[in-house]
Enzyme design. Structure first.
Site, PDB file in Angstrom:
ATOM      1  N   HIS A  81       0.659  -1.016  -0.016  1.00 37.72           N
ATOM      2  CA  HIS A  81      -0.152  -0.059   0.066  1.00 37.72           C
ATOM      3  C   HIS A  81       0.813   1.174   0.034  1.00 37.72           C
ATOM      4  O   HIS A  81       0.389   2.393  -0.185  1.00 37.72           O
ATOM      5  CB  HIS A  81      -0.768   0.043   1.305  1.00 37.72           C
ATOM      6  N   ASP A 131      -2.317   2.232  -4.563  1.00 34.29           N
ATOM      7  CA  ASP A 131      -3.395   2.669  -3.904  1.00 34.29           C
ATOM      8  C   ASP A 131      -4.610   1.683  -3.983  1.00 34.29           C
ATOM      9  O   ASP A 131      -4.397   0.965  -4.998  1.00 34.29           O
ATOM     10  CB  ASP A 131      -3.753   3.949  -4.367  1.00 34.29           C
TER      11      ASP A 131
END
Length: 511
Positions: A482, A486
């Site tokens: 992450h 995204d």
């Protein structure tokens, strides 16, 4: 003229290996390119061929020793010169080293060389107890480091009068392990000692077959530790019943075909109180250092990346129909079966073009985008999971992908993959469905930013055009970093893979 046999290049970033097995002994005739020994690194096995024809004059690096790149392994006397020396003039087969420390009639057994960058080891097993007679070079105990097992021989004959480092204790590279005493290290050998001293392993029947004191190949011990197979489950095919690496692979395969017992879940939290009755029926086994290292590195992978997993499901009906329609013609033309992996590889390569951050990696404060796809394909082997890499998979056809996966899979099962073949991947596919997994969350393979988990195809009721019908469905799981990917990018990637698989014609149209 004597020709040196040295450690070959082991691959990028690999600086040391363990001598697993010698196929020849001093005095044996060897032909050019005939295999002399086998070396093991963390992930691959390297065979060392003879550089010339002649006789093996001496072995410098014994089985179990750790050696660096270009280290001397043995010497070969060219044909016509070997054997000219008198027996007493032959080079000693013992590796060179410092004399063991002595004090009166006491000789101290110390930790042998553990190899570069290895500073400590754990005493895993003592083969002798205090008061036992030992012969020179007889195995006293076994040490475990992060990567290899090291056997410690007796430096002299005598009586084991004291064990300084008990089983389970951690020792550094210069520690004393035990004390041998008796007649300045020389005692009258028993018949068992005489046989051992003259190079014959003393043998007693073993319930599972083989000899009780025959030393198994280090590669076999490593394979047994990694696969969880006990020595009693393996039947040795080597000399005097010695267990070889291939024997362990056969035992693992046999165990997998038998009904498996449900394994108790591993507790990561502190144990709850256990009753005395339950405690008497438990068995506690210390983790090997290798298993401890694997556990640490897997946890490091989770701690390093901001790992998150997103899920979706795909209707595999179109792919299955297309595969059923063309599989015979495909195999006839290309000589390889049409499987599901080529469809997933193509679908992922297509999606990675639209979402390039899933095919990128973080380097310090930079993001490195890859304008190519080197696809890692996780493969299960008898000794553990490996990830061979299919290079430039984005420019390959279905047939080329299937051929590459089949060839890499065979090499992985045979333990013939090189380090170069398992490095440089940019994205990974993991197919847990072949083992029956319905859902899982795969762990990232750093420094990659994405890994796709495939699962079992199962008929499930789905609503299609307002009607409930049974469809062959598969759950997909994308684990991603992450920090660089995204949620929108991860979900978009997974949706594109789903769309390509549910309508494979999109791959041909580049849609």
């Amino acid at each position: 003229m004597t020709i040196e046999v040295r450690v070959p290049t082991l691959g990028e970033s690999v600086t040391e290996a363990t001598v697993a097995t010698w196929f020849k002994k001093p005095g044996d005739s060897v032909a050019a390119d005939e295999m002399l020994c086998e070396l093991e690194t963390d992930k691959v096995t390297v065979e060392v061929p003879s550089p010339a024809t002649g006789k093996l004059a001496d072995i410098v690096a014994q089985e179990g020793e750790t050696v660096g790149v270009d280290a001397l392994l043995a010497n070969i006397a060219e044909a016509g010169e070997a054997g000219s020396a008198k027996p007493e003039e032959r080079p000693s087969e013992k590796p060179a080293g410092k004399e063991p420390p002595t004090e009166g009639d006491k000789t101290y057994v110390t930790v042998p060389s553990l190899g570069e960058s290895v500073s400590e080891a754990t005493v895993s097993t003592w083969f002798k107890k205090v008061g036992d007679s030992v012969a020179a070079d007889e195995m006293l105990c076994e040490l475990e480091t992060d990567k290899v097992s090291v056997e410690v021989p007796a430096p002299v004959a005598g009586v084991l009068s004291e064990i300084i480092a008990e089983e389970g204790s951690t020792v550094d590279a210069s520690a004393e392990l035990a004390v041998i005493s008796g007649s300045n290290g020389a005692i009258e050998p028993t018949p068992k000692d005489e046989e051992t001293a003259h190079g014959k392993q003393y043998q007693e029947p073993r319930p599972g077959g083989g000899a009780q004191d025959v030393e198994d190949a280090p590669s076999a011990k490593k394979a047994m530790a990694e696969s969880g197979v006990s020595r009693d489950q393996v039947s040795g095919s080597g000399r005097d019943g010695r267990v070889m690496k291939e024997d362990v692979a056969r035992a693992v395969q046999a165990a997998a075909s038998a009904p498996a017992e449900a394994a108790a879940p591993q507790a990561s939290a502190p144990r709850a109180p256990v009753s005395a009755d339950d405690a008497s029926r438990e068995e506690r086994v210390k983790m090997t250092r290798l298993r401890q290292t694997i556990a640490k590195r897997l946890k490091d992978s989770q701690n390093t990346a901001a790992m998150l997993t997103t899920y979706n499901e795909v209707d595999m009906g179109e792919v299955m129909e297309l595969r059923s329609q063309y599989k015979d013609e495909f195999e006839k033309k290309h000589g390889v079966r049409l499987g599901f992996m080529s469809f997933f590889t193509k679908a992922c390569c297509h999606a990675l073009k639209e979402v390039p951050e899933v095919n990128a990696e973080i380097d310090g404060t930079d993001i490195v985008y890859k304008n190519f796809v080197h696809m890692g394909v996780a493969a299960g082997t008898p000794t553990g999971l490996v990830v061979p890499v299919i290079r430039d998979a984005d420019s390959m056809s279905f047939a080329e992908i299937e051929k590459a996966i089949a060839e890499k899979g065979r090499r992985a099962r045979d333990g013939k993959l090189s380090m170069a073949e398992m490095q440089g991947g940019t994205f990974t596919l993991s197919n847990g469905g072949v083992y029956g997994s319905l859902m899982s969350s795969p762990i990232l393979n750093p420094p990659q930013s994405g890994i796709l988990g495939m699962h079992k195809i199962q008929q499930r009721p789905m609503v299609v055009n307002g009607e409930i019908v049974a469809r062959p469905m598969m759950y997909l799981a994308l684990s991603y970093d992450h920090r660089i990917v995204d949620g929108k990018g991860a979900v978009t990637f997974l949706v594109r893979v789903k769309e390509a698989l549910e309508d494979p014609r999109r791959l041909l149209m580049d849609l």
